[in-house]
Structures are given as C-alpha cells and as structure tokens.
Design a protein around this motif. Structure first.
Motif, PDB file in Angstrom:
ATOM      1  N   ALA A 173       0.857  -1.188   0.000  1.00 51.34           N
ATOM      2  CA  ALA A 173       0.000   0.000   0.000  1.00 51.34           C
ATOM      3  C   ALA A 173       0.888   1.231   0.000  1.00 51.34           C
ATOM      4  O   ALA A 173       1.858   1.306   0.761  1.00 51.34           O
ATOM      5  CB  ALA A 173      -0.924  -0.003   1.209  1.00 51.34           C
ATOM      6  N   ASP A 174       0.558   2.200  -0.858  1.00 55.79           N
ATOM      7  CA  ASP A 174       1.321   3.437  -0.984  1.00 55.79           C
ATOM      8  C   ASP A 174       0.392   4.620  -0.792  1.00 55.79           C
ATOM      9  O   ASP A 174      -0.680   4.697  -1.408  1.00 55.79           O
ATOM     10  CB  ASP A 174       1.991   3.507  -2.351  1.00 55.79           C
ATOM     11  N   GLY A 175       0.827   5.558   0.066  1.00 59.54           N
ATOM     12  CA  GLY A 175       0.070   6.774   0.310  1.00 59.54           C
ATOM     13  C   GLY A 175       0.680   7.962  -0.398  1.00 59.54           C
ATOM     14  O   GLY A 175       1.607   7.833  -1.210  1.00 59.54           O
ATOM     15  N   LEU A 176       0.180   9.140  -0.078  1.00 57.51           N
ATOM     16  CA  LEU A 176       0.684  10.362  -0.706  1.00 57.51           C
ATOM     17  C   LEU A 176       2.127  10.640  -0.329  1.00 57.51           C
ATOM     18  O   LEU A 176       2.850  11.305  -1.065  1.00 57.51           O
ATOM     19  CB  LEU A 176      -0.196  11.546  -0.290  1.00 57.51           C
ATOM     20  N   PHE A 177       2.552  10.142   0.826  1.00 51.65           N
ATOM     21  CA  PHE A 177       3.888  10.449   1.319  1.00 51.65           C
ATOM     22  C   PHE A 177       4.822   9.240   1.278  1.00 51.65           C
ATOM     23  O   PHE A 177       5.891   9.261   1.866  1.00 51.65           O
ATOM     24  CB  PHE A 177       3.797  10.987   2.747  1.00 51.65           C
ATOM     25  N   GLY A 178       4.402   8.157   0.603  1.00 57.62           N
ATOM     26  CA  GLY A 178       5.276   7.006   0.478  1.00 57.62           C
ATOM     27  C   GLY A 178       4.617   5.719   0.919  1.00 57.62           C
ATOM     28  O   GLY A 178       3.403   5.665   1.166  1.00 57.62           O
ATOM     29  N   PRO A 179       5.405   4.629   1.046  1.00 59.08           N
ATOM     30  CA  PRO A 179       4.863   3.320   1.423  1.00 59.08           C
ATOM     31  C   PRO A 179       4.273   3.338   2.841  1.00 59.08           C
ATOM     32  O   PRO A 179       4.848   3.938   3.753  1.00 59.08           O
ATOM     33  CB  PRO A 179       6.079   2.394   1.355  1.00 59.08           C
ATOM     34  N   VAL A 180       3.138   2.656   2.997  1.00 56.21           N
ATOM     35  CA  VAL A 180       2.510   2.528   4.315  1.00 56.21           C
ATOM     36  C   VAL A 180       2.299   1.057   4.713  1.00 56.21           C
ATOM     37  O   VAL A 180       2.000   0.765   5.861  1.00 56.21           O
ATOM     38  CB  VAL A 180       1.161   3.273   4.369  1.00 56.21           C
ATOM     39  N   LEU A 181       2.464   0.122   3.755  1.00 55.78           N
ATOM     40  CA  LEU A 181       2.299  -1.302   4.070  1.00 55.78           C
ATOM     41  C   LEU A 181       3.081  -2.127   3.063  1.00 55.78           C
ATOM     42  O   LEU A 181       2.997  -1.903   1.861  1.00 55.78           O
ATOM     43  CB  LEU A 181       0.820  -1.702   4.031  1.00 55.78           C
ATOM     44  N   ARG A 182       3.850  -3.111   3.571  1.00 55.01           N
ATOM     45  CA  ARG A 182       4.591  -4.050   2.737  1.00 55.01           C
ATOM     46  C   ARG A 182       4.492  -5.438   3.372  1.00 55.01           C
ATOM     47  O   ARG A 182       4.926  -5.643   4.500  1.00 55.01           O
ATOM     48  CB  ARG A 182       6.064  -3.642   2.619  1.00 55.01           C
ATOM     49  N   ARG A 183       3.929  -6.400   2.626  1.00 54.05           N
ATOM     50  CA  ARG A 183       3.883  -7.788   3.066  1.00 54.05           C
ATOM     51  C   ARG A 183       4.437  -8.664   1.952  1.00 54.05           C
ATOM     52  O   ARG A 183       3.905  -8.674   0.847  1.00 54.05           O
ATOM     53  CB  ARG A 183       2.458  -8.219   3.431  1.00 54.05           C
ATOM     54  N   ALA A 184       5.517  -9.381   2.273  1.00 52.77           N
ATOM     55  CA  ALA A 184       6.185 -10.198   1.274  1.00 52.77           C
ATOM     56  C   ALA A 184       5.304 -11.372   0.843  1.00 52.77           C
ATOM     57  O   ALA A 184       4.342 -11.742   1.535  1.00 52.77           O
ATOM     58  CB  ALA A 184       7.509 -10.707   1.828  1.00 52.77           C
ATOM     59  N   LEU A 185       5.654 -11.956  -0.293  1.00 50.19           N
ATOM     60  CA  LEU A 185       4.910 -13.077  -0.846  1.00 50.19           C
ATOM     61  C   LEU A 185       4.912 -14.240   0.134  1.00 50.19           C
ATOM     62  O   LEU A 185       5.959 -14.663   0.622  1.00 50.19           O
ATOM     63  CB  LEU A 185       5.551 -13.500  -2.170  1.00 50.19           C
ATOM     64  N   ARG A 186       3.723 -14.784   0.425  1.00 50.22           N
ATOM     65  CA  ARG A 186       3.592 -15.925   1.325  1.00 50.22           C
ATOM     66  C   ARG A 186       2.523 -16.868   0.791  1.00 50.22           C
ATOM     67  O   ARG A 186       1.607 -16.448   0.079  1.00 50.22           O
ATOM     68  CB  ARG A 186       3.252 -15.475   2.741  1.00 50.22           C
ATOM     69  N   THR A 187       2.644 -18.138   1.141  1.00 46.94           N
ATOM     70  CA  THR A 187       1.706 -19.148   0.674  1.00 46.94           C
ATOM     71  C   THR A 187       0.446 -19.128   1.533  1.00 46.94           C
ATOM     72  O   THR A 187       0.522 -19.148   2.765  1.00 46.94           O
ATOM     73  CB  THR A 187       2.344 -20.540   0.731  1.00 46.94           C
ATOM     74  N   LEU A 188      -0.712 -19.094   0.887  1.00 47.28           N
ATOM     75  CA  LEU A 188      -1.985 -19.117   1.585  1.00 47.28           C
ATOM     76  C   LEU A 188      -2.387 -20.552   1.896  1.00 47.28           C
ATOM     77  O   LEU A 188      -2.060 -21.474   1.136  1.00 47.28           O
ATOM     78  CB  LEU A 188      -3.070 -18.445   0.741  1.00 47.28           C
ATOM     79  N   PRO A 189      -3.106 -20.779   2.984  1.00 45.44           N
ATOM     80  CA  PRO A 189      -3.548 -22.144   3.297  1.00 45.44           C
ATOM     81  C   PRO A 189      -4.631 -22.609   2.330  1.00 45.44           C
ATOM     82  O   PRO A 189      -5.477 -21.830   1.891  1.00 45.44           O
ATOM     83  CB  PRO A 189      -4.093 -22.014   4.722  1.00 45.44           C
ATOM     84  N   GLY A 190      -4.590 -23.911   1.998  1.00 46.24           N
ATOM     85  CA  GLY A 190      -5.618 -24.485   1.133  1.00 46.24           C
ATOM     86  C   GLY A 190      -5.265 -24.400  -0.342  1.00 46.24           C
ATOM     87  O   GLY A 190      -4.350 -23.686  -0.762  1.00 46.24           O
ATOM     88  N   ARG A 191      -6.026 -25.164  -1.144  1.00 45.43           N
ATOM     89  CA  ARG A 191      -5.855 -25.201  -2.594  1.00 45.43           C
ATOM     90  C   ARG A 191      -7.168 -24.825  -3.283  1.00 45.43           C
ATOM     91  O   ARG A 191      -8.244 -25.051  -2.741  1.00 45.43           O
ATOM     92  CB  ARG A 191      -5.429 -26.609  -3.047  1.00 45.43           C
ATOM     93  N   LEU A 192      -7.019 -24.237  -4.453  1.00 47.74           N
ATOM     94  CA  LEU A 192      -8.178 -23.864  -5.264  1.00 47.74           C
ATOM     95  C   LEU A 192      -8.293 -24.830  -6.436  1.00 47.74           C
ATOM     96  O   LEU A 192      -7.369 -24.957  -7.240  1.00 47.74           O
ATOM     97  CB  LEU A 192      -8.040 -22.436  -5.787  1.00 47.74           C
TER      98      LEU A 192
END
Length: 313
Positions: A180-199
């Motif tokens: 997530a990026d706001g007017l003044f720069g980054p506000v949230l960073r979550r690295a790639l992770r595996t979600l539980p379960g399969r589709l």
C-alpha cells in the motif's frame, strides 16, 4: 489397466452398532494390520475417454456384521455394488470405475468416495469420505485472478477483503503479496507468502487480510498480487482514503456556515434599492412613467420622439 494398491477404510462398531469409518487408519487385508500397501486417498490420471479401475477396502474389526452404503461425489464414479455388508472381524473390497468423458477438459477434477453406515433401525449414521485426486491428461493452464478488492476501516485497524478465482484447469496453491502506498510514500509491505488451502479449477474463495495501524490521514492505493505454480499471476488494486472524524466534521461545519452567510448576504442585497436605500414602491420614469429594465440602456432617440407633438409632417 491393472489394479492399483487398495485404499482401505477401517472402523469400529460403537454401542449403537454404527460403523465409524476412518481413512487415516487403513487396513490392508482381512484381519491384518495396516501397512504401506494401503493409501489414505486415490490418485488417478487418464486421457479423455479413459476408463480407470481401482478398489476400496472396508474393514470391520467388531463381532457384528455391518452394512455400508457407497457412492461417488460425481457422475464419473461407479461402484460395483452400492451397498456392502462387511462380516465381523474381516473386510470387504469393492471395485469401482472412473469413466472420463471424451469432452472432459484437461486438468484436475477432484472427487470423493463416500461410505455411510447405520441409519434407521441400526443407530446413528456414521459417514466417512476418501479423496480422489483425478487428473485428465492434456495441456495444462494455470490461471489465477484476484477480484473485488476493498478496504474498510474498523476502529484503529482496517480489513482488506478480496476474492481469489482459479481460472485455469489445474489445482493451485496461491501465494499473496500486499503493498500500500500513500501520498507520502509506502505505508504497508507484506512479502509473498503461501496461503492455506488449494483452489480447484473454477473454484473461488473470499478472503481477508487484517491491517493493524493504517494511516489516519492519507489517500492510499492498496495492491494485492497473487501467484501460483505453472506461471499463474494476477493483481488488483483498491483506493482507501483515511480521514479523521474531527477533520470531516470540521469541514462540514465550515461549509454549512459559509452557505448560511451567503444566503443572508444575498437576501439583504435583494431587498435594497438603488444606492443602498430600501425602496417603498414602484419607480416611474419621466418617459411615460415606465422604468427601464436593469442593464438596459436608455434610447435618446426614443425619448426625444416621446416629447414631440405626436404628428408627422
């Protein structure tokens, strides 16, 4: 094709004389103990039009015969017998077939074998299911999309909601990254992770991401990116504007106050005559007693004509 090793479903009779089936505790043969010959699930693969065969084993370690009803979760599965009575302290092996339609799409087609015991006259109903991982051979398409992204404030936190959809023909295990990026720069960073379960192919899942400590005053763009094996990739964004309640209320008050002052001034000006003096009645002009309309210039020629004798030579 030859039979594959059997998948066994074992169980024990309860006080109600119902069978409690348990695929996690397989039994390989009549009266024998579990071994590596048995499997807790099936994996079958074939081309469209293929008929595949396998066997399901039911074990009854008690001293009373038990009747078990069998069915598959899809139209592709057919048992040799829909109902089987398992003698005491033994097991029954039931063949089944999986017929892949000629127009079946390549990819994964999960199914389930369901065994039910008990019912009217014999006590409580017990049911167990054995997974069948069925794969139709052919070109594989891995496609994944993320949709319906939204952000909602919850007190001092926020919740990001989204939907994942498997658009391909193979089962996927999604991985998610959030930024997530706001007017003044980054506000949230979550690295790639595996979600539980399969589709499974065509399956969708509505999910959410908690967000602790979002900005209190900012305009933010939230981006979700999903990937999976086989080259599946998708992303989507949502806008989120954070404004403290005090700021919103103050701005609304100022707008309302400004609008009220403008109305008062306009009303006062509307009631005043020329020169700022309130008029008491209609004003007559020297030319026939009619006042020119506002913004309309007087016509000297017309005024001169109105002072003549009224006759032409």
């Amino acid at each position: 094709m030859p039979f594959r090793p059997r998948t066994a479903v074992s169980g024990a009779i309860l006080a109600t004389a119902a069978v409690l089936l348990c695929p996690a505790a397989p039994a390989p043969g009549d009266g024998a103990t579990p071994s590596a010959q048995d499997r807790p699930s099936f994996y079958l693969e074939g081309a469209p039009g293929t008929v595949m065969n396998d066997r399901l084993s039911l074990r009854n370690p008690t001293g009373r015969a038990v009747t078990v009803r069998l069915r598959g979760s899809g139209a592709w599965i057919a048992f040799a017998a829909k109902e089987v009575t398992v003698p005491p302290r033994t097991r029954a092996t039931v063949p089944f077939t999986v017929t892949v339609p000629r127009d079946a799409a390549p990819g994964d087609h999960p199914a389930t074998l369901v065994a039910t015991a008990g019912g009217p006259g014999s006590g409580a109903v017990e049911r167990d299911a054995v997974p069948v991982h069925l794969r139709v051979s052919g070109p594989v398409l891995a496609a994944l999309t993320v949709e319906n992204v939204s952000v909602r404030r919850r007190g001092d936190a926020a919740v990001i909601r989204y939907t994942l959809v498997n658009r391909g023909n193979t089962a996927l295990t999604p991985r998610l990254a959030v930024r997530a990026d706001g007017l003044f720069g980054p506000v949230l960073r979550r690295a790639l992770r595996t979600l539980p379960g399969r589709l499974s192919p065509g399956q969708s899942a509505e999910l959410m991401e908690p967000w602790a400590g979002p900005p209190a005053l900012d305009a933010v763009e939230v981006r979700l990116t999903v990937t999976a094996d086989g080259g599946a990739h998708g992303s989507a964004t949502a806008s989120y504007t954070a404004l403290p309640w005090g700021v919103v209320a103050g701005a609304a008050f100022l707008l309302a106050a400004g609008a009220g002052g403008l109305v008062v001034v306009r009303r006062r000006r509307r009631g005043q005559g020329p020169g700022g003096v309130r008029g008491g009645g209609p004003v007559s002009s020297a030319a026939g007693g009619k006042r020119p309309s506002e913004g309309e210039a007087a016509d000297p020629a017309a005024e001169l004509a109105s002072t003549g004798s009224g006759a032409r030579s």
